[in-house]
Design a protein around this motif. Sequence first.
Motif, PDB file in Angstrom:
ATOM      1  N   VAL A 130       8.345  14.634   2.604  1.00 13.87           N
ATOM      2  CA  VAL A 130       8.003  14.490   4.019  1.00 13.87           C
ATOM      3  C   VAL A 130       8.970  13.493   4.645  1.00 13.87           C
ATOM      4  O   VAL A 130       9.063  12.343   4.202  1.00 13.87           O
ATOM      5  N   LEU A 131       9.683  13.941   5.635  1.00 19.31           N
ATOM      6  CA  LEU A 131      10.687  13.127   6.306  1.00 19.31           C
ATOM      7  C   LEU A 131      10.102  11.803   6.785  1.00 19.31           C
ATOM      8  O   LEU A 131       9.080  11.768   7.461  1.00 19.31           O
ATOM      9  N   GLY A 132      10.749  10.697   6.398  1.00 13.13           N
ATOM     10  CA  GLY A 132      10.352   9.382   6.881  1.00 13.13           C
ATOM     11  C   GLY A 132       9.190   8.736   6.168  1.00 13.13           C
ATOM     12  O   GLY A 132       8.818   7.605   6.498  1.00 13.13           O
ATOM     13  N   SER A 133       8.604   9.393   5.167  1.00  6.70           N
ATOM     14  CA  SER A 133       7.470   8.779   4.472  1.00  6.70           C
ATOM     15  C   SER A 133       7.923   7.544   3.697  1.00  6.70           C
ATOM     16  O   SER A 133       8.906   7.596   2.948  1.00  6.70           O
ATOM     17  N   PRO A 134       7.201   6.435   3.831  1.00  6.54           N
ATOM     18  CA  PRO A 134       7.548   5.230   3.066  1.00  6.54           C
ATOM     19  C   PRO A 134       7.183   5.340   1.594  1.00  6.54           C
ATOM     20  O   PRO A 134       7.536   4.465   0.801  1.00  6.54           O
ATOM     21  N   ALA A 135       6.471   6.402   1.214  1.00  7.53           N
ATOM     22  CA  ALA A 135       6.012   6.551  -0.169  1.00  7.53           C
ATOM     23  C   ALA A 135       6.931   7.409  -1.026  1.00  7.53           C
ATOM     24  O   ALA A 135       6.657   7.605  -2.210  1.00  7.53           O
ATOM     25  N   LEU A 136       8.026   7.932  -0.476  1.00  6.87           N
ATOM     26  CA  LEU A 136       8.929   8.755  -1.277  1.00  6.87           C
ATOM     27  C   LEU A 136       9.430   7.964  -2.485  1.00  6.87           C
ATOM     28  O   LEU A 136       9.755   6.779  -2.372  1.00  6.87           O
ATOM     29  N   SER A 137       9.511   8.631  -3.636  1.00  3.38           N
ATOM     30  CA  SER A 137       9.953   7.939  -4.845  1.00  3.38           C
ATOM     31  C   SER A 137      11.407   7.502  -4.744  1.00  3.38           C
ATOM     32  O   SER A 137      11.787   6.456  -5.238  1.00  3.38           O
ATOM     33  N   ARG A 138      12.220   8.331  -4.092  1.00  5.18           N
ATOM     34  CA  ARG A 138      13.630   8.018  -3.828  1.00  5.18           C
ATOM     35  C   ARG A 138      14.005   8.647  -2.494  1.00  5.18           C
ATOM     36  O   ARG A 138      13.455   9.674  -2.104  1.00  5.18           O
ATOM     37  N   PRO A 139      14.983   8.062  -1.805  1.00  2.42           N
ATOM     38  CA  PRO A 139      15.406   8.685  -0.550  1.00  2.42           C
ATOM     39  C   PRO A 139      16.105  10.018  -0.790  1.00  2.42           C
ATOM     40  O   PRO A 139      16.645  10.265  -1.873  1.00  2.42           O
TER      41      PRO A 139
ATOM     42  N   ALA B  85       0.816  -1.217   0.000  1.00  2.00           N
ATOM     43  CA  ALA B  85       0.000   0.000   0.000  1.00  2.00           C
ATOM     44  C   ALA B  85       0.848   1.264   0.000  1.00  2.00           C
ATOM     45  O   ALA B  85       0.549   2.221  -0.718  1.00  2.00           O
ATOM     46  N   ALA B  86       1.916   1.282   0.784  1.00  2.75           N
ATOM     47  CA  ALA B  86       2.723   2.495   0.903  1.00  2.75           C
ATOM     48  C   ALA B  86       3.460   2.835  -0.380  1.00  2.75           C
ATOM     49  O   ALA B  86       3.898   3.974  -0.559  1.00  2.75           O
ATOM     50  N   ARG B  87       3.603   1.880  -1.310  1.00  3.08           N
ATOM     51  CA  ARG B  87       4.401   2.104  -2.522  1.00  3.08           C
ATOM     52  C   ARG B  87       3.550   2.222  -3.783  1.00  3.08           C
ATOM     53  O   ARG B  87       4.082   2.419  -4.874  1.00  3.08           O
ATOM     54  N   ILE B  88       2.253   2.147  -3.646  1.00  2.95           N
ATOM     55  CA  ILE B  88       1.374   2.179  -4.818  1.00  2.95           C
ATOM     56  C   ILE B  88       1.556   3.455  -5.631  1.00  2.95           C
ATOM     57  O   ILE B  88       1.514   3.438  -6.862  1.00  2.95           O
ATOM     58  N   ALA B  89       1.760   4.575  -4.944  1.00  3.89           N
ATOM     59  CA  ALA B  89       1.835   5.879  -5.620  1.00  3.89           C
ATOM     60  C   ALA B  89       3.168   6.561  -5.349  1.00  3.89           C
ATOM     61  O   ALA B  89       3.249   7.781  -5.242  1.00  3.89           O
ATOM     62  N   SER B  90       4.236   5.769  -5.274  1.00  3.39           N
ATOM     63  CA  SER B  90       5.552   6.299  -4.908  1.00  3.39           C
ATOM     64  C   SER B  90       6.375   6.705  -6.133  1.00  3.39           C
ATOM     65  O   SER B  90       7.453   6.178  -6.383  1.00  3.39           O
ATOM     66  N   GLY B  91       5.859   7.637  -6.894  1.00  6.45           N
ATOM     67  CA  GLY B  91       6.536   8.144  -8.082  1.00  6.45           C
ATOM     68  C   GLY B  91       5.508   8.754  -9.011  1.00  6.45           C
ATOM     69  O   GLY B  91       4.318   8.406  -8.940  1.00  6.45           O
ATOM     70  N   PRO B  92       5.914   9.673  -9.887  1.00  3.87           N
ATOM     71  CA  PRO B  92       4.949  10.367 -10.748  1.00  3.87           C
ATOM     72  C   PRO B  92       4.104   9.433 -11.596  1.00  3.87           C
ATOM     73  O   PRO B  92       2.886   9.624 -11.717  1.00  3.87           O
ATOM     74  N   GLY B  93       4.734   8.426 -12.208  1.00  2.00           N
ATOM     75  CA  GLY B  93       3.991   7.502 -13.043  1.00  2.00           C
ATOM     76  C   GLY B  93       3.118   6.559 -12.244  1.00  2.00           C
ATOM     77  O   GLY B  93       1.993   6.232 -12.644  1.00  2.00           O
ATOM     78  N   ARG B  94       3.627   6.128 -11.110  1.00  2.42           N
ATOM     79  CA  ARG B  94       2.858   5.224 -10.266  1.00  2.42           C
ATOM     80  C   ARG B  94       1.601   5.893  -9.726  1.00  2.42           C
ATOM     81  O   ARG B  94       0.536   5.276  -9.654  1.00  2.42           O
ATOM     82  N   LEU B  95       1.705   7.153  -9.335  1.00  2.00           N
ATOM     83  CA  LEU B  95       0.542   7.797  -8.718  1.00  2.00           C
ATOM     84  C   LEU B  95      -0.558   8.053  -9.743  1.00  2.00           C
ATOM     85  O   LEU B  95      -1.749   7.921  -9.429  1.00  2.00           O
TER      86      LEU B  95
END
Length: 222
Positions: free
Chosen positions: A202-211, A135-145
């Motif tokens: 957002v610091l610590g978000s699991p959905a960031l596209s890259r660290p 769930a946390a990675r479903i929208a983790s990037g411009p194309g994914r979201l």
Amino acid sequence: MLPSPTHTDRHRAEIRPRAFFERPVHDVARDLLGMIVVRTLFDAAGRTVRLAGRIVEVESYDGPGDLACHASRGRTGRTDVMFGEAGHAYIYLIYGMHRCLNVVTGPTGYPAAVLVRALEPVEGVERMSPGRSPAARIASGPGRLTRALGIELSMNRADLCVPGPIVIESGAPILERDVVRGPRIGVEYAGVWARKPWRLGVLGSPALSRPFRAGARRRPRA
């Protein structure tokens, strides 16, 4: 890190007004963190379905002088929407396959926009990517979201400030201590502009596209 599924219930009528987007692009980008992107569609039975995610990563593109901004190449059929009224969607295709959602900002005639890079799903998760990703990675990037929310090229120029297929609603504001900054992604061709710390997350978000790199918190804007 993911908000409660009931998080958006308090904000359903609170679509961000046009004045929110009519400000300088960097101010809008910063304040978009924590806001909610809502996609409204209909299922096979004609019932309304809401898909929503909290914005956790954005990038600013600041007018014709910014060589990483599409508007630096002039006003074209593709970039025309950036020169128009703030609060409209600028949606385009990259690599021939990925759609990107941007929000036009600033005064009419000044082509600036914020790229929405990542969302934390908060509503309709089961419809976004059934069995495909955590769930946390479903929208983790411009194309994914855009894929998760079913955002199509036909929605380019959509007015995000009135009820419609895509809107941006109020969310929980992000404290400055929880904002990280760094250079934008994939714009190395822009020279010195590629090093501007105009990517915010957002610091610590699991959905960031890259660290973000260590020490990226509270970096200056320019």
